[in-house]
Design an enzyme around this catalytic site. Structure first.
Site, PDB file in Angstrom:
ATOM      1  N   HIS A 132      -5.384  -2.914  -3.997  1.00 17.71           N
ATOM      2  CA  HIS A 132      -6.170  -2.630  -2.783  1.00 17.71           C
ATOM      3  C   HIS A 132      -7.033  -1.382  -2.932  1.00 17.71           C
ATOM      4  O   HIS A 132      -8.082  -1.271  -2.284  1.00 17.71           O
ATOM      5  CB  HIS A 132      -5.238  -2.473  -1.582  1.00 17.71           C
ATOM      6  CG  HIS A 132      -4.498  -3.742  -1.249  1.00 17.71           C
ATOM      7  ND1 HIS A 132      -3.504  -3.809  -0.321  1.00 17.71           N
ATOM      8  CD2 HIS A 132      -4.621  -5.006  -1.748  1.00 17.71           C
ATOM      9  CE1 HIS A 132      -3.027  -5.039  -0.238  1.00 17.71           C
ATOM     10  NE2 HIS A 132      -3.688  -5.776  -1.105  1.00 17.71           N
TER      11      HIS A 132
ATOM     12  N   PHE B 206       2.967  -5.444  -3.875  1.00 14.09           N
ATOM     13  CA  PHE B 206       2.438  -4.399  -4.766  1.00 14.09           C
ATOM     14  C   PHE B 206       1.010  -3.964  -4.426  1.00 14.09           C
ATOM     15  O   PHE B 206       0.223  -3.648  -5.334  1.00 14.09           O
ATOM     16  CB  PHE B 206       2.537  -4.848  -6.229  1.00 14.09           C
ATOM     17  CG  PHE B 206       3.834  -5.539  -6.549  1.00 14.09           C
ATOM     18  CD1 PHE B 206       5.049  -4.949  -6.214  1.00 14.09           C
ATOM     19  CD2 PHE B 206       3.844  -6.787  -7.136  1.00 14.09           C
ATOM     20  CE1 PHE B 206       6.253  -5.590  -6.472  1.00 14.09           C
ATOM     21  CE2 PHE B 206       5.046  -7.447  -7.404  1.00 14.09           C
ATOM     22  CZ  PHE B 206       6.250  -6.841  -7.075  1.00 14.09           C
ATOM     23  N   CYS B 207       0.657  -3.978  -3.151  1.00 18.78           N
ATOM     24  CA  CYS B 207      -0.703  -3.571  -2.742  1.00 18.78           C
ATOM     25  C   CYS B 207      -1.767  -4.362  -3.497  1.00 18.78           C
ATOM     26  O   CYS B 207      -2.846  -3.832  -3.813  1.00 18.78           O
ATOM     27  CB  CYS B 207      -0.925  -2.071  -2.909  1.00 18.78           C
ATOM     28  SG  CYS B 207       0.161  -1.084  -1.886  1.00 18.78           S
ATOM     29  N   ALA B 208      -1.432  -5.604  -3.821  1.00 15.25           N
ATOM     30  CA  ALA B 208      -2.404  -6.507  -4.446  1.00 15.25           C
ATOM     31  C   ALA B 208      -2.143  -7.880  -3.835  1.00 15.25           C
ATOM     32  O   ALA B 208      -1.855  -8.856  -4.528  1.00 15.25           O
ATOM     33  CB  ALA B 208      -2.226  -6.530  -5.964  1.00 15.25           C
TER      34      ALA B 208
ATOM     35  N   CYS C  29       1.883  -3.800   3.128  1.00 19.23           N
ATOM     36  CA  CYS C  29       2.171  -3.359   1.770  1.00 19.23           C
ATOM     37  C   CYS C  29       3.691  -3.299   1.613  1.00 19.23           C
ATOM     38  O   CYS C  29       4.380  -2.705   2.433  1.00 19.23           O
ATOM     39  CB  CYS C  29       1.565  -1.992   1.552  1.00 19.23           C
ATOM     40  SG  CYS C  29       1.646  -1.451  -0.125  1.00 19.23           S
TER      41      CYS C  29
END
Ligand SMILES: Cc1ncc(COP(=O)(O)O)c(C=O)c1O
Length: 456
Positions: free
Chosen positions: A132, A378-380, A398
Protein backbone atom coordinates in the site's frame (compact mmCIF):
# COMPACT_ATOMS: atom_id res chain seq x y z
CA UNK A 1 36.51 14.02 19.63
CA UNK A 2 35.93 14.07 15.89
CA UNK A 3 33.51 12.25 13.63
CA UNK A 4 36.13 9.67 12.72
CA UNK A 5 37.01 9.05 16.34
CA UNK A 6 33.33 8.52 17.24
CA UNK A 7 33.25 5.82 14.58
CA UNK A 8 36.46 4.19 15.75
CA UNK A 9 35.24 4.23 19.35
CA UNK A 10 32.25 2.19 18.26
CA UNK A 11 34.43 -0.14 16.22
CA UNK A 12 36.67 -0.77 19.24
CA UNK A 13 33.67 -1.63 21.38
CA UNK A 14 32.26 -3.98 18.82
CA UNK A 15 33.00 -7.58 19.73
CA UNK A 16 30.26 -9.06 17.60
CA UNK A 17 30.23 -10.92 14.31
CA UNK A 18 29.58 -8.43 11.50
CA UNK A 19 25.94 -9.32 11.03
CA UNK A 20 24.83 -10.47 14.45
CA UNK A 21 21.58 -8.95 15.65
CA UNK A 22 20.13 -7.97 19.00
CA UNK A 23 17.57 -10.16 20.73
CA UNK A 24 18.95 -13.59 19.98
CA UNK A 25 19.00 -14.52 23.68
CA UNK A 26 15.56 -13.18 24.52
CA UNK A 27 13.33 -15.86 25.99
CA UNK A 28 9.53 -15.88 25.87
CA UNK A 29 7.00 -17.94 27.85
CA UNK A 30 5.05 -20.78 26.21
CA UNK A 31 1.37 -21.37 27.08
CA UNK A 32 2.20 -25.01 27.50
CA UNK A 33 4.81 -24.18 30.15
CA UNK A 34 8.47 -23.18 30.23
CA UNK A 35 10.35 -20.70 28.07
CA UNK A 36 12.21 -20.74 24.76
CA UNK A 37 14.44 -18.28 22.97
CA UNK A 38 12.30 -16.11 20.72
CA UNK A 39 12.50 -16.97 17.01
CA UNK A 40 12.06 -13.60 15.30
CA UNK A 41 10.73 -14.55 11.87
CA UNK A 42 8.99 -11.32 10.96
CA UNK A 43 11.93 -9.44 9.44
CA UNK A 44 9.79 -8.19 6.55
CA UNK A 45 7.79 -6.10 9.02
CA UNK A 46 10.74 -4.89 11.10
CA UNK A 47 14.16 -6.52 11.35
CA UNK A 48 16.06 -6.62 14.64
CA UNK A 49 18.86 -4.07 15.03
CA UNK A 50 22.34 -5.13 14.02
CA UNK A 51 24.59 -5.25 17.09
CA UNK A 52 27.02 -3.08 15.15
CA UNK A 53 24.32 -0.42 14.58
CA UNK A 54 23.42 -0.49 18.25
CA UNK A 55 27.10 -0.12 19.27
CA UNK A 56 27.64 2.75 16.85
CA UNK A 57 24.57 4.61 18.11
CA UNK A 58 25.56 4.01 21.75
CA UNK A 59 29.07 5.29 21.06
CA UNK A 60 27.72 8.44 19.45
CA UNK A 61 24.92 9.12 21.96
CA UNK A 62 27.04 11.11 24.48
CA UNK A 63 28.14 13.38 21.62
CA UNK A 64 24.61 13.97 20.37
CA UNK A 65 23.84 17.59 19.51
CA UNK A 66 21.55 19.70 17.35
CA UNK A 67 22.08 19.41 13.60
CA UNK A 68 22.59 22.43 11.29
CA UNK A 69 21.88 24.86 14.12
CA UNK A 70 24.27 25.10 17.02
CA UNK A 71 27.61 26.85 17.16
CA UNK A 72 28.89 24.42 19.78
CA UNK A 73 31.38 21.63 19.18
CA UNK A 74 28.87 18.80 19.54
CA UNK A 75 26.44 20.52 17.18
CA UNK A 76 29.14 20.73 14.59
CA UNK A 77 30.16 17.14 15.18
CA UNK A 78 26.53 16.00 14.85
CA UNK A 79 26.08 18.03 11.67
CA UNK A 80 29.20 16.41 10.19
CA UNK A 81 27.94 13.00 11.22
CA UNK A 82 24.54 13.65 9.61
CA UNK A 83 26.05 14.85 6.33
CA UNK A 84 28.57 11.98 6.34
CA UNK A 85 25.65 9.59 6.82
CA UNK A 86 24.05 11.08 3.71
CA UNK A 87 27.23 10.40 1.72
CA UNK A 88 27.60 6.86 3.10
CA UNK A 89 24.02 5.93 2.19
CA UNK A 90 24.36 7.52 -1.27
CA UNK A 91 27.49 5.40 -1.83
CA UNK A 92 25.67 2.28 -0.56
CA UNK A 93 22.96 2.92 -3.17
CA UNK A 94 25.53 3.75 -5.85
CA UNK A 95 23.75 7.03 -6.57
CA UNK A 96 24.70 9.34 -9.41
CA UNK A 97 26.93 12.32 -8.58
CA UNK A 98 24.09 14.83 -8.87
CA UNK A 99 21.39 12.80 -7.10
CA UNK A 100 19.78 14.12 -3.94
CA UNK A 101 19.36 11.96 -0.87
CA UNK A 102 16.63 13.02 1.55
CA UNK A 103 16.33 11.48 5.00
CA UNK A 104 12.67 10.73 5.69
CA UNK A 105 10.82 8.73 8.33
CA UNK A 106 10.27 5.57 6.25
CA UNK A 107 9.53 4.16 2.79
CA UNK A 108 5.92 5.30 3.16
CA UNK A 109 7.12 8.81 3.93
CA UNK A 110 9.61 8.74 1.03
CA UNK A 111 6.99 7.72 -1.52
CA UNK A 112 4.51 10.28 -0.20
CA UNK A 113 7.25 12.91 -0.54
CA UNK A 114 7.82 11.92 -4.15
CA UNK A 115 4.06 11.90 -4.79
CA UNK A 116 3.89 15.45 -3.45
CA UNK A 117 6.74 16.42 -5.81
CA UNK A 118 5.18 15.10 -9.04
CA UNK A 119 5.07 17.67 -11.82
CA UNK A 120 1.66 18.87 -12.96
CA UNK A 121 -0.29 16.35 -15.06
CA UNK A 122 2.06 13.51 -14.22
CA UNK A 123 0.71 10.08 -15.08
CA UNK A 124 1.57 7.29 -12.66
CA UNK A 125 1.74 3.57 -13.43
CA UNK A 126 1.71 1.09 -10.60
CA UNK A 127 1.05 -2.65 -10.38
CA UNK A 128 -1.85 -3.75 -8.17
CA UNK A 129 0.64 -6.11 -6.52
CA UNK A 130 2.40 -3.31 -4.66
CA UNK A 131 2.49 -2.73 -0.93
CA UNK A 132 0.00 0.00 0.00
CA UNK A 133 2.93 2.37 0.57
CA UNK A 134 3.63 2.20 -3.18
CA UNK A 135 0.04 1.75 -4.28
CA UNK A 136 -1.71 4.60 -2.50
CA UNK A 137 0.36 7.83 -2.39
CA UNK A 138 -0.41 8.73 -6.03
CA UNK A 139 -4.14 9.03 -5.74
CA UNK A 140 -4.13 12.78 -6.47
CA UNK A 141 -2.37 12.07 -9.80
CA UNK A 142 -3.67 10.27 -12.88
CA UNK A 143 -2.96 6.69 -11.85
CA UNK A 144 -3.13 3.56 -13.98
CA UNK A 145 -3.26 0.41 -11.87
CA UNK A 146 -1.76 -2.53 -13.74
CA UNK A 147 -3.04 -6.09 -13.27
CA UNK A 148 -0.88 -8.64 -11.48
CA UNK A 149 1.53 -10.24 -13.99
CA UNK A 150 2.22 -13.99 -13.63
CA UNK A 151 5.82 -13.86 -14.92
CA UNK A 152 8.59 -11.23 -14.84
CA UNK A 153 8.37 -11.02 -18.66
CA UNK A 154 4.62 -10.38 -18.41
CA UNK A 155 5.33 -7.55 -15.97
CA UNK A 156 7.54 -5.86 -18.55
CA UNK A 157 5.05 -6.50 -21.37
CA UNK A 158 2.15 -5.15 -19.28
CA UNK A 159 4.08 -1.98 -18.50
CA UNK A 160 5.18 -1.57 -22.13
CA UNK A 161 1.57 -1.79 -23.29
CA UNK A 162 0.31 0.71 -20.72
CA UNK A 163 3.09 3.18 -21.50
CA UNK A 164 2.56 2.86 -25.25
CA UNK A 165 -1.01 4.07 -24.73
CA UNK A 166 -0.08 7.07 -22.64
CA UNK A 167 0.04 10.71 -23.62
CA UNK A 168 3.70 10.85 -24.76
CA UNK A 169 4.16 14.54 -24.02
CA UNK A 170 3.41 14.78 -20.32
CA UNK A 171 5.57 13.52 -17.45
CA UNK A 172 5.07 9.97 -16.22
CA UNK A 173 6.28 7.89 -13.30
CA UNK A 174 6.38 4.12 -12.81
CA UNK A 175 6.50 2.83 -9.24
CA UNK A 176 7.69 -0.72 -8.68
CA UNK A 177 8.81 -2.85 -5.79
CA UNK A 178 12.23 -4.55 -5.84
CA UNK A 179 11.09 -7.59 -3.87
CA UNK A 180 7.52 -8.40 -2.86
CA UNK A 181 6.69 -8.19 0.84
CA UNK A 182 4.23 -11.07 0.26
CA UNK A 183 5.99 -13.58 -1.99
CA UNK A 184 9.60 -12.41 -1.56
CA UNK A 185 9.93 -12.60 -5.34
CA UNK A 186 12.37 -10.22 -6.97
CA UNK A 187 10.94 -8.04 -9.73
CA UNK A 188 12.71 -7.37 -13.06
CA UNK A 189 13.61 -3.81 -12.07
CA UNK A 190 16.30 -3.20 -14.69
CA UNK A 191 13.97 -4.30 -17.51
CA UNK A 192 11.08 -2.24 -16.13
CA UNK A 193 13.37 0.80 -15.88
CA UNK A 194 14.43 0.31 -19.50
CA UNK A 195 10.78 0.08 -20.58
CA UNK A 196 9.90 3.21 -18.58
CA UNK A 197 12.76 5.21 -20.04
CA UNK A 198 12.07 4.00 -23.59
CA UNK A 199 8.63 5.62 -23.24
CA UNK A 200 9.91 8.82 -21.65
CA UNK A 201 8.73 7.87 -18.15
CA UNK A 202 10.69 7.83 -14.93
CA UNK A 203 10.76 5.06 -12.35
CA UNK A 204 10.95 4.87 -8.58
CA UNK A 205 12.07 1.67 -6.89
CA UNK A 206 10.46 0.66 -3.60
CA UNK A 207 13.46 -1.12 -2.12
CA UNK A 208 11.97 -1.64 1.36
CA UNK A 209 12.28 -5.43 1.00
CA UNK A 210 15.14 -5.58 -1.50
CA UNK A 211 17.78 -3.38 0.13
CA UNK A 212 18.12 -5.50 3.31
CA UNK A 213 18.82 -8.62 1.21
CA UNK A 214 20.49 -7.57 -2.05
CA UNK A 215 22.79 -4.81 -3.24
CA UNK A 216 20.82 -1.97 -4.83
CA UNK A 217 22.67 0.10 -7.42
CA UNK A 218 20.73 3.11 -8.67
CA UNK A 219 23.11 3.37 -11.62
CA UNK A 220 23.17 -0.27 -12.57
CA UNK A 221 19.38 -0.68 -12.31
CA UNK A 222 19.03 2.76 -13.90
CA UNK A 223 16.17 3.82 -11.66
CA UNK A 224 15.39 7.48 -11.10
CA UNK A 225 14.63 7.19 -7.37
CA UNK A 226 14.90 4.59 -4.68
CA UNK A 227 13.14 4.47 -1.30
CA UNK A 228 13.72 2.26 1.74
CA UNK A 229 13.25 2.15 5.53
CA UNK A 230 15.87 1.93 8.27
CA UNK A 231 13.82 -0.40 10.46
CA UNK A 232 13.80 -3.11 7.77
CA UNK A 233 17.55 -2.61 7.22
CA UNK A 234 18.53 -3.46 10.81
CA UNK A 235 18.53 0.22 11.86
CA UNK A 236 15.26 0.81 13.77
CA UNK A 237 15.75 4.44 14.75
CA UNK A 238 12.92 6.10 12.83
CA UNK A 239 14.59 7.09 9.56
CA UNK A 240 14.09 6.25 5.91
CA UNK A 241 15.56 7.38 2.61
CA UNK A 242 14.48 8.81 -0.72
CA UNK A 243 17.38 9.16 -3.15
CA UNK A 244 17.51 10.07 -6.80
CA UNK A 245 16.99 12.77 -9.40
CA UNK A 246 17.22 16.28 -7.95
CA UNK A 247 15.06 18.17 -10.46
CA UNK A 248 11.52 17.16 -9.43
CA UNK A 249 12.50 17.47 -5.77
CA UNK A 250 14.09 20.89 -6.28
CA UNK A 251 11.11 22.23 -8.20
CA UNK A 252 8.48 20.96 -5.75
CA UNK A 253 7.10 22.81 -2.77
CA UNK A 254 8.81 21.70 0.44
CA UNK A 255 7.26 18.53 1.82
CA UNK A 256 6.96 20.23 5.20
CA UNK A 257 7.20 24.00 5.59
CA UNK A 258 9.42 25.19 8.42
CA UNK A 259 12.92 25.83 9.71
CA UNK A 260 15.74 24.02 7.97
CA UNK A 261 13.88 23.99 4.63
CA UNK A 262 13.95 27.77 4.32
CA UNK A 263 17.04 29.78 3.43
CA UNK A 264 15.60 33.26 3.91
CA UNK A 265 12.27 34.51 5.26
CA UNK A 266 11.32 38.19 4.99
CA UNK A 267 8.32 40.26 5.93
CA UNK A 268 6.70 42.04 2.97
CA UNK A 269 5.49 45.61 3.11
CA UNK A 270 1.94 44.35 2.59
CA UNK A 271 2.27 42.38 5.81
CA UNK A 272 2.82 38.94 4.25
CA UNK A 273 5.93 36.75 4.28
CA UNK A 274 8.31 35.84 1.46
CA UNK A 275 10.31 32.61 1.65
CA UNK A 276 13.35 31.39 -0.26
CA UNK A 277 13.51 27.62 0.06
CA UNK A 278 16.68 25.57 -0.08
CA UNK A 279 17.29 23.72 -3.33
CA UNK A 280 19.24 20.93 -1.65
CA UNK A 281 17.83 17.93 0.23
CA UNK A 282 17.24 20.28 3.18
CA UNK A 283 14.22 21.62 1.25
CA UNK A 284 12.36 18.44 2.23
CA UNK A 285 13.89 17.98 5.68
CA UNK A 286 12.21 20.79 7.60
CA UNK A 287 12.39 20.59 11.37
CA UNK A 288 15.18 19.07 13.46
CA UNK A 289 16.60 16.11 11.54
CA UNK A 290 16.75 12.64 13.09
CA UNK A 291 20.52 12.45 13.24
CA UNK A 292 20.54 9.18 15.20
CA UNK A 293 18.21 7.58 12.65
CA UNK A 294 20.39 8.73 9.75
CA UNK A 295 23.58 7.64 11.52
CA UNK A 296 22.04 4.23 12.27
CA UNK A 297 21.13 3.68 8.61
CA UNK A 298 24.65 4.65 7.55
CA UNK A 299 26.08 2.24 10.11
CA UNK A 300 23.88 -0.58 8.77
CA UNK A 301 24.93 0.23 5.20
CA UNK A 302 28.59 0.00 6.22
CA UNK A 303 28.05 -3.26 8.12
CA UNK A 304 26.25 -4.91 5.19
CA UNK A 305 28.85 -3.71 2.72
CA UNK A 306 31.75 -4.89 4.86
CA UNK A 307 30.17 -8.29 5.51
CA UNK A 308 29.54 -8.58 1.78
CA UNK A 309 26.23 -9.19 0.08
CA UNK A 310 27.59 -12.39 -1.46
CA UNK A 311 27.85 -13.89 2.03
CA UNK A 312 24.45 -12.55 3.02
CA UNK A 313 22.72 -13.84 -0.13
CA UNK A 314 24.33 -17.30 0.12
CA UNK A 315 23.34 -17.64 3.78
CA UNK A 316 19.79 -16.51 3.04
CA UNK A 317 19.55 -18.92 0.10
CA UNK A 318 20.22 -21.75 2.54
CA UNK A 319 17.48 -20.50 4.93
CA UNK A 320 15.00 -20.06 2.06
CA UNK A 321 15.72 -23.57 0.78
CA UNK A 322 15.24 -25.04 4.27
CA UNK A 323 11.86 -23.35 4.72
CA UNK A 324 10.57 -24.04 1.23
CA UNK A 325 11.66 -27.68 1.33
CA UNK A 326 10.07 -28.10 4.77
CA UNK A 327 6.77 -26.52 3.68
CA UNK A 328 6.73 -28.58 0.47
CA UNK A 329 6.60 -31.75 2.59
CA UNK A 330 3.28 -30.70 4.13
CA UNK A 331 0.52 -31.25 1.55
CA UNK A 332 -1.91 -28.99 3.44
CA UNK A 333 0.40 -26.00 2.97
CA UNK A 334 0.13 -23.79 -0.12
CA UNK A 335 2.94 -21.28 -0.66
CA UNK A 336 1.81 -18.08 -2.37
CA UNK A 337 3.68 -17.18 -5.53
CA UNK A 338 3.20 -14.93 -8.50
CA UNK A 339 6.22 -15.89 -10.60
CA UNK A 340 6.57 -19.61 -9.72
CA UNK A 341 9.13 -21.79 -7.97
CA UNK A 342 12.16 -20.74 -9.98
CA UNK A 343 11.82 -17.00 -9.42
CA UNK A 344 14.72 -15.37 -7.57
CA UNK A 345 13.54 -14.38 -4.11
CA UNK A 346 14.47 -12.92 -0.75
CA UNK A 347 13.71 -14.44 2.64
CA UNK A 348 9.99 -13.66 2.68
CA UNK A 349 7.54 -16.57 2.26
CA UNK A 350 3.74 -16.44 2.63
CA UNK A 351 1.47 -19.45 2.78
CA UNK A 352 -1.93 -20.72 3.80
CA UNK A 353 -2.76 -24.00 5.51
CA UNK A 354 -5.84 -25.93 4.42
CA UNK A 355 -8.50 -25.94 7.08
CA UNK A 356 -6.68 -23.46 9.26
CA UNK A 357 -7.49 -19.89 10.04
CA UNK A 358 -4.18 -18.02 9.50
CA UNK A 359 -4.57 -15.96 12.63
CA UNK A 360 -5.11 -19.17 14.63
CA UNK A 361 -2.03 -20.78 13.05
CA UNK A 362 0.17 -17.75 13.72
CA UNK A 363 -1.12 -17.51 17.31
CA UNK A 364 -0.25 -21.17 17.90
CA UNK A 365 3.25 -20.71 16.43
CA UNK A 366 3.79 -17.90 18.90
CA UNK A 367 2.13 -19.31 22.00
CA UNK A 368 3.28 -22.93 21.68
CA UNK A 369 6.65 -22.56 19.91
CA UNK A 370 7.91 -19.03 20.65
CA UNK A 371 7.95 -18.18 16.93
CA UNK A 372 7.01 -14.68 15.75
CA UNK A 373 5.50 -14.56 12.23
CA UNK A 374 2.80 -12.35 10.75
CA UNK A 375 -0.68 -13.16 9.50
CA UNK A 376 -3.12 -11.05 7.49
CA UNK A 377 -2.98 -9.31 4.14
CA UNK A 378 0.40 -7.64 4.75
CA UNK A 379 -0.72 -4.17 3.58
CA UNK A 380 -0.91 -5.58 0.06
CA UNK A 381 -4.61 -6.42 -0.04
CA UNK A 382 -5.11 -6.66 -3.81
CA UNK A 383 -2.08 -8.95 -4.23
CA UNK A 384 -2.96 -11.32 -1.39
CA UNK A 385 -6.56 -11.51 -2.53
CA UNK A 386 -5.36 -12.33 -6.06
CA UNK A 387 -3.03 -15.03 -4.75
CA UNK A 388 -5.73 -16.50 -2.50
CA UNK A 389 -8.12 -16.55 -5.43
CA UNK A 390 -10.70 -14.33 -3.76
CA UNK A 391 -12.02 -11.02 -5.04
CA UNK A 392 -8.91 -8.87 -5.60
CA UNK A 393 -10.85 -5.66 -5.18
CA UNK A 394 -12.22 -6.41 -1.74
CA UNK A 395 -10.64 -4.20 0.85
CA UNK A 396 -10.12 -5.05 4.49
CA UNK A 397 -8.20 -3.69 7.41
CA UNK A 398 -4.41 -3.98 7.45
CA UNK A 399 -3.70 -7.25 9.26
CA UNK A 400 -7.42 -7.99 9.04
CA UNK A 401 -8.48 -10.99 11.07
CA UNK A 402 -10.72 -13.77 9.89
CA UNK A 403 -13.73 -15.06 11.75
CA UNK A 404 -13.21 -17.64 14.45
CA UNK A 405 -10.46 -20.23 14.95
CA UNK A 406 -10.98 -23.23 12.70
CA UNK A 407 -12.77 -21.37 9.91
CA UNK A 408 -11.49 -21.27 6.33
CA UNK A 409 -8.56 -18.92 5.74
CA UNK A 410 -9.07 -15.59 4.01
CA UNK A 411 -5.67 -14.32 5.08
CA UNK A 412 -2.18 -15.73 4.87
CA UNK A 413 0.79 -16.40 7.15
CA UNK A 414 4.18 -14.85 6.40
CA UNK A 415 7.57 -16.01 7.62
CA UNK A 416 10.58 -13.78 6.94
CA UNK A 417 14.23 -13.70 7.99
CA UNK A 418 17.65 -12.38 7.07
CA UNK A 419 20.97 -11.42 8.64
CA UNK A 420 21.55 -13.06 11.99
CA UNK A 421 18.78 -15.66 11.64
CA UNK A 422 20.15 -18.95 13.03
CA UNK A 423 19.34 -22.29 11.39
CA UNK A 424 17.56 -23.33 14.60
CA UNK A 425 14.85 -20.68 14.10
CA UNK A 426 13.84 -21.84 10.63
CA UNK A 427 14.19 -25.51 11.62
CA UNK A 428 11.94 -24.92 14.65
CA UNK A 429 9.45 -23.17 12.37
CA UNK A 430 9.36 -26.03 9.84
CA UNK A 431 8.98 -28.60 12.66
CA UNK A 432 6.20 -26.55 14.25
CA UNK A 433 4.26 -26.30 10.97
CA UNK A 434 4.53 -30.05 10.49
CA UNK A 435 3.43 -30.74 14.07
CA UNK A 436 0.52 -28.28 14.10
CA UNK A 437 -0.87 -29.66 10.84
CA UNK A 438 -0.46 -33.27 12.00
CA UNK A 439 -1.55 -32.98 15.65
CA UNK A 440 -3.48 -29.72 15.83
CA UNK A 441 -2.98 -27.02 18.41
CA UNK A 442 -2.36 -28.14 21.96
CA UNK A 443 -4.10 -25.15 23.45
CA UNK A 444 -7.49 -23.47 23.03
CA UNK A 445 -7.70 -20.10 21.37
CA UNK A 446 -10.41 -17.47 21.25
CA UNK A 447 -10.99 -14.37 19.16
CA UNK A 448 -10.33 -11.08 20.92
CA UNK A 449 -10.55 -7.73 19.13
CA UNK A 450 -10.54 -9.69 15.87
CA UNK A 451 -7.35 -11.66 16.61
CA UNK A 452 -6.79 -15.19 17.84
CA UNK A 453 -5.28 -15.28 21.30
CA UNK A 454 -4.68 -18.17 23.70
CA UNK A 455 -7.71 -18.76 25.91
CA UNK A 456 -6.73 -18.47 29.55
C1 LIG B 1 7.54 -3.48 -0.16
C2 LIG B 1 7.24 -2.49 0.93
N1 LIG B 1 7.14 -1.21 0.64
C3 LIG B 1 6.89 -0.27 1.56
C4 LIG B 1 6.71 -0.61 2.87
C5 LIG B 1 6.42 0.45 3.88
O1 LIG B 1 7.51 0.57 4.75
P1 LIG B 1 7.37 1.48 6.03
O2 LIG B 1 6.27 0.89 6.85
O3 LIG B 1 8.69 1.38 6.69
O4 LIG B 1 7.05 2.84 5.56
C6 LIG B 1 6.79 -1.95 3.25
C7 LIG B 1 6.56 -2.35 4.66
O5 LIG B 1 6.27 -3.48 4.96
C8 LIG B 1 7.07 -2.91 2.25
O6 LIG B 1 7.18 -4.20 2.56
Amino acid sequence: MSVSSVSSLAADRSVCAPLSVLGRDVTVPLVTGGEVTYAALDYAASAPALQRVWDDVAAYAPYYGSVHRGAGYLSQLSTDLFENARRTVAAFLDCREDDQLVFTRSTTDSLNLLAAALPADCQVFVFETEHHASLLPWRDARVTYLDAPRTPAAAVATLERALADRDPHGPALVCVTGASNVTGEIWPVRELAAAAHAHGARIVLDAAQLAPHHPVSVQDLDVDWVAFSGHKLYAPFGSGVLAGRADWLREADPYLAGGGASRKVTRRTDGGVDVEWHETAARHEAGSPNVIGAYAIASACKALTEAGFDTLVARERHLIDTVRAGLAEVPEVRVLSLFGDDAPRVGVISFVVDGWNSSHFAAALSAEYGIGVRDGLFCAHPLVRTLLGSDPHTQGECGAPEAAPGEKSLNAIRVSFGAGTPDEHVERFVGAVRELVRDGARWNYRTEDGRCVPAT
